[in-house]
Design a protein around this motif. Structure first.
Motif, PDB file in Angstrom:
ATOM      1  N   MET A 347      -4.762  -6.741  -9.353  1.00 33.71           N
ATOM      2  CA  MET A 347      -5.181  -5.938  -8.373  1.00 33.71           C
ATOM      3  C   MET A 347      -6.583  -5.922  -8.079  1.00 33.71           C
ATOM      4  O   MET A 347      -7.168  -6.027  -6.810  1.00 33.71           O
ATOM      5  N   GLN A 348      -7.225  -5.704  -9.197  1.00 34.58           N
ATOM      6  CA  GLN A 348      -8.737  -5.714  -9.166  1.00 34.58           C
ATOM      7  C   GLN A 348      -9.452  -7.012  -8.391  1.00 34.58           C
ATOM      8  O   GLN A 348     -10.223  -7.019  -7.635  1.00 34.58           O
ATOM      9  N   VAL A 349      -9.059  -8.113  -8.990  1.00 36.74           N
ATOM     10  CA  VAL A 349      -9.652  -9.558  -8.652  1.00 36.74           C
ATOM     11  C   VAL A 349      -8.897 -10.201  -7.608  1.00 36.74           C
ATOM     12  O   VAL A 349      -9.603 -10.549  -6.567  1.00 36.74           O
ATOM     13  N   GLY A 350      -7.486 -10.309  -7.536  1.00 36.42           N
ATOM     14  CA  GLY A 350      -6.733 -10.959  -6.591  1.00 36.42           C
ATOM     15  C   GLY A 350      -6.322 -10.036  -5.415  1.00 36.42           C
ATOM     16  O   GLY A 350      -5.943 -10.700  -4.346  1.00 36.42           O
ATOM     17  N   GLY A 351      -6.346  -8.862  -5.355  1.00 30.21           N
ATOM     18  CA  GLY A 351      -5.986  -8.036  -4.347  1.00 30.21           C
ATOM     19  C   GLY A 351      -4.361  -7.695  -4.177  1.00 30.21           C
ATOM     20  O   GLY A 351      -3.891  -7.136  -3.219  1.00 30.21           O
ATOM     21  N   THR A 359      -1.832   1.701 -12.972  1.00 29.11           N
ATOM     22  CA  THR A 359      -2.798   0.926 -12.426  1.00 29.11           C
ATOM     23  C   THR A 359      -3.266   1.788 -11.148  1.00 29.11           C
ATOM     24  O   THR A 359      -4.545   1.714 -10.887  1.00 29.11           O
ATOM     25  N   TYR A 360      -2.499   2.496 -10.439  1.00 27.57           N
ATOM     26  CA  TYR A 360      -2.943   3.286  -9.159  1.00 27.57           C
ATOM     27  C   TYR A 360      -3.892   4.204  -9.578  1.00 27.57           C
ATOM     28  O   TYR A 360      -4.624   4.871  -8.671  1.00 27.57           O
ATOM     29  N   ASP A 361      -3.856   4.896 -10.843  1.00 25.26           N
ATOM     30  CA  ASP A 361      -4.497   5.915 -10.989  1.00 25.26           C
ATOM     31  C   ASP A 361      -5.845   5.508 -11.763  1.00 25.26           C
ATOM     32  O   ASP A 361      -6.735   6.265 -12.055  1.00 25.26           O
ATOM     33  N   ARG A 362      -6.091   4.237 -11.916  1.00 23.83           N
ATOM     34  CA  ARG A 362      -7.369   3.871 -12.529  1.00 23.83           C
ATOM     35  C   ARG A 362      -8.752   4.115 -11.764  1.00 23.83           C
ATOM     36  O   ARG A 362      -8.783   3.695 -10.547  1.00 23.83           O
ATOM     37  N   THR A 363      -9.591   4.632 -12.151  1.00 28.06           N
ATOM     38  CA  THR A 363     -10.847   4.776 -11.483  1.00 28.06           C
ATOM     39  C   THR A 363     -11.428   3.697 -10.788  1.00 28.06           C
ATOM     40  O   THR A 363     -11.962   3.539  -9.648  1.00 28.06           O
ATOM     41  N   GLU A 364     -11.392   2.327 -11.585  1.00 28.05           N
ATOM     42  CA  GLU A 364     -11.981   1.126 -10.890  1.00 28.05           C
ATOM     43  C   GLU A 364     -11.016   0.658  -9.744  1.00 28.05           C
ATOM     44  O   GLU A 364     -11.782   0.065  -8.739  1.00 28.05           O
ATOM     45  N   HIS A 369     -10.253  -0.268  -4.091  1.00 28.44           N
ATOM     46  CA  HIS A 369      -9.074  -0.418  -3.231  1.00 28.44           C
ATOM     47  C   HIS A 369      -8.900   0.862  -2.512  1.00 28.44           C
ATOM     48  O   HIS A 369      -8.134   1.725  -3.182  1.00 28.44           O
ATOM     49  N   PRO A 370      -9.774   1.301  -1.461  1.00 32.58           N
ATOM     50  CA  PRO A 370      -9.542   2.661  -0.925  1.00 32.58           C
ATOM     51  C   PRO A 370      -8.335   2.980  -0.526  1.00 32.58           C
ATOM     52  O   PRO A 370      -8.060   4.190  -0.325  1.00 32.58           O
ATOM     53  N   TYR A 371      -7.320   1.972  -0.354  1.00 32.56           N
ATOM     54  CA  TYR A 371      -6.271   2.189   0.172  1.00 32.56           C
ATOM     55  C   TYR A 371      -5.064   2.293  -0.954  1.00 32.56           C
ATOM     56  O   TYR A 371      -3.992   1.798  -0.674  1.00 32.56           O
ATOM     57  N   ALA A 372      -5.471   2.171  -2.244  1.00 28.13           N
ATOM     58  CA  ALA A 372      -4.579   2.159  -3.387  1.00 28.13           C
ATOM     59  C   ALA A 372      -3.077   3.017  -3.188  1.00 28.13           C
ATOM     60  O   ALA A 372      -2.107   2.739  -3.770  1.00 28.13           O
ATOM     61  N   ALA A 373      -3.550   4.245  -2.886  1.00 31.39           N
ATOM     62  CA  ALA A 373      -2.573   5.399  -2.741  1.00 31.39           C
ATOM     63  C   ALA A 373      -1.530   5.140  -1.784  1.00 31.39           C
ATOM     64  O   ALA A 373      -0.305   5.375  -1.733  1.00 31.39           O
ATOM     65  N   THR A 374      -2.093   4.468  -0.626  1.00 37.11           N
ATOM     66  CA  THR A 374      -1.278   3.748   0.589  1.00 37.11           C
ATOM     67  C   THR A 374      -0.158   3.033   0.053  1.00 37.11           C
ATOM     68  O   THR A 374       1.122   3.071   0.369  1.00 37.11           O
ATOM     69  N   VAL A 375      -0.922   1.951  -0.694  1.00 38.53           N
ATOM     70  CA  VAL A 375       0.194   0.656  -1.020  1.00 38.53           C
ATOM     71  C   VAL A 375       1.205   1.226  -2.244  1.00 38.53           C
ATOM     72  O   VAL A 375       2.201   1.003  -2.186  1.00 38.53           O
ATOM     73  N   ARG A 376       0.644   2.238  -3.046  1.00 37.69           N
ATOM     74  CA  ARG A 376       1.770   2.893  -3.828  1.00 37.69           C
ATOM     75  C   ARG A 376       2.726   3.436  -3.237  1.00 37.69           C
ATOM     76  O   ARG A 376       3.942   3.481  -3.579  1.00 37.69           O
ATOM     77  N   ALA A 377       2.450   4.441  -2.203  1.00 38.46           N
ATOM     78  CA  ALA A 377       3.237   5.217  -1.424  1.00 38.46           C
ATOM     79  C   ALA A 377       4.363   4.110  -0.787  1.00 38.46           C
ATOM     80  O   ALA A 377       5.768   4.285  -0.753  1.00 38.46           O
ATOM     81  N   ALA A 378       3.837   2.995  -0.267  1.00 33.26           N
ATOM     82  CA  ALA A 378       4.478   1.907   0.485  1.00 33.26           C
ATOM     83  C   ALA A 378       5.701   1.294  -0.489  1.00 33.26           C
ATOM     84  O   ALA A 378       6.851   1.166  -0.130  1.00 33.26           O
ATOM     85  N   VAL A 379       5.162   1.059  -1.747  1.00 31.25           N
ATOM     86  CA  VAL A 379       6.113   0.550  -2.645  1.00 31.25           C
ATOM     87  C   VAL A 379       7.030   1.603  -3.156  1.00 31.25           C
ATOM     88  O   VAL A 379       8.318   1.461  -3.194  1.00 31.25           O
ATOM     89  N   GLU A 380       6.754   2.736  -3.303  1.00 35.57           N
ATOM     90  CA  GLU A 380       7.617   3.713  -3.798  1.00 35.57           C
ATOM     91  C   GLU A 380       8.841   4.225  -2.627  1.00 35.57           C
ATOM     92  O   GLU A 380       9.835   4.544  -2.983  1.00 35.57           O
TER      93      GLU A 380
END
Length: 430
Positions: A347-351, A359-364, A369-380
């Motif tokens: 996720m960090q290098v390849g997107g 992984t979605y809770d990691r600070t880095e 990835h400012p839309y990490a929460a959106t991606v996680r919600a979409a998957v869930e």
């Protein structure tokens, strides 16, 4: 991403401890051809920066006696599927140990004996518990574990923020309204929205998402049916009209999207020919890397929101070839690639969208990835495509029905029977 920038990013990832839990003495640039080599057959990487290869290099550095390499196959999802079948049957010159399958192929390859499942005593329970529910479910068939995720995926909606206000609109009514109020049709944008409507698996994905969105709007939810999709003619009629922009005035859907796959949709979005784009989250990395060099579009002006309805669960799952002579080693490599540290690098290098919850809770990850929460919600909140051993036949029938409804303006009276026949591998008379 150029090679120098990639090398700097990977170095920063390692230095920052992103791969905590993995032994990372150094990266190596190549692999050998020893007799114990593990071969992973995979489609061409759709992420950025060679993240998958970086993980293979890490494995090779720490497992020199069981080196691995990726054998790439090009083409659309449909072309890759057919190639995977040949590799599973041993019909290619290269002997494969692991297949990087689309999530829809697990049931088929398990049912027909192409892949080997995990023996009950070797099931990695602790690793499974780290996975998000939907990606984890996609690895099972008939109650048995057959694969583990290389990465997950779920459709999202991208938008140019200019003129949209806050929050960014993401219902179909709001998208359509934007199409009714576009400026001079001789300029940009030429339409409000585009997805992937070329005649391949992407059309099936877009059609299912449209059907689920319409059903949700009409009934409040998507019913769990044996076919995974409603057979209500009214829902199909509305969904097909929506796909092609025929349910309202104005320029809602880009007419050129009937030839679009993912890359073409991304290009149309970058060129501001469309305001909204349905695509996979990995497209964000492409947009950022490209827009950094374009004065007319900047990453800060790109938004990502959920689709109007449930997204299709995407992604690829790693499975052991039934005829592999190295099955235990192959399973160990798969577990390494599916682990949380590996998912972080992907996720960090390849997107890529990570299949692991933490992984979605990691600070880095949040920082890059400012839309990490959106991606996680979409998957869930995503839904699987029908998990049938005959999925390619089912997908083909979905596309045929969409084409007929688009051409005739009528829903075939035998729609449900045709879907049922396809799900069971039968051809329906037409």
């Amino acid at each position: 991403m150029n090679s120098k920038r990639f090398s700097l990013l990977v170095a920063a990832v390692f230095a920052g401890g992103v791969l905590t839990g993995l032994v990372v003495p150094r990266l190596v640039a190549s692999w050998g051809d020893g007799p114990g080599e593990l071969v992973i057959v995979s489609g061409v990487e759709d992420g950025e920066g060679g993240a998958r290869q970086a993980l293979i290099d890490l494995w090779n550095e720490t497992h020199p006696e069981r080196r691995a390499r990726i054998h790439l196959i090009a083409g659309s999802a449909d072309v890759q599927h057919d190639a995977m079948v040949r590799f599973a049957k041993g019909e290619e010159e290269v002997e494969a140990d692991i297949l990087n399958l689309d999530v829809t192929a697990v049931a088929e390859f398990a049912e027909f004996g192409y892949i080997a499942g995990w023996p009950s005593q070797q099931v990695p329970g602790q690793l499974l518990n780290t996975l998000l529910e939907k990606p984890r479910e996609s690895c099972y068939h008939d109650g048995r574990l057959w694969a583990l995720p290389f990465n997950t995926d779920a459709g999202v909606l991208f938008a140019h923020r200019d003129g949209l206000g806050q929050p960014i609109a993401h219902t179909w009514e709001q998208i359509a309204a934007r199409g009714e109020n576009l400026p001079d049709p001789s300029g940009n944008p030429v339409a409000a929205y585009a997805g992937q409507l070329d005649d391949y698996e992407g059309l099936t994905v877009n059609a299912l998402e449209a059907l689920w969105a319409v059903e949700t709007e009409k009934t409040g939810s998507v019913a769990d049916t044996p076919l995974g999709v409603s057979a209500d003619p009214a829902i199909w009629s509305e969904a097909v009209a929506r796909l092609y922009g025929r349910n309202g005035p104005g320029r809602v859907v880009d007419p050129a999207s009937t030839t679009y796959q993912e890359n073409e949709t991304t290009a149309a979005f970058l060129e501001k020919r469309i305001v909204f784009m349905r695509n996979w989250p990995v497209a964000y990395r492409t947009l950022v890397e490209t827009t950094d060099q374009q004065a007319t579009v900047t990453a800060s002006r790109i938004g990502m929101t959920p689709l109007p309805g449930p997204a299709v669960l995407g992604g690829q799952n790693l499975a052991v070839v039934a005829g592999s002579a190295h099955q235990d080693d192959a399973r160990e490599l798969i577990e390494f690639l599916a682990s949380e540290p590996s998912q972080r690098l992907l996720m960090q290098v390849g997107g890529f969208a990570a299949a692991t919850s933490a992984t979605y809770d990691r600070t880095e990850i949040k920082a890059t990835h400012p839309y990490a929460a959106t991606v996680r919600a979409a998957v869930e909140s995503s839904r699987q495509r029908l998990p049938t051993p005959y999925y390619p036949r089912f997908s083909e029938e979905v596309r045929a029905l969409v084409a007929e409804i688009r051409a005739d303006g009528k829903v075939p009276p035998d729609l449900e029977k045709r879907l049922q026949d396809a799900a069971e591998g039968r051809l329906s008379p037409r």
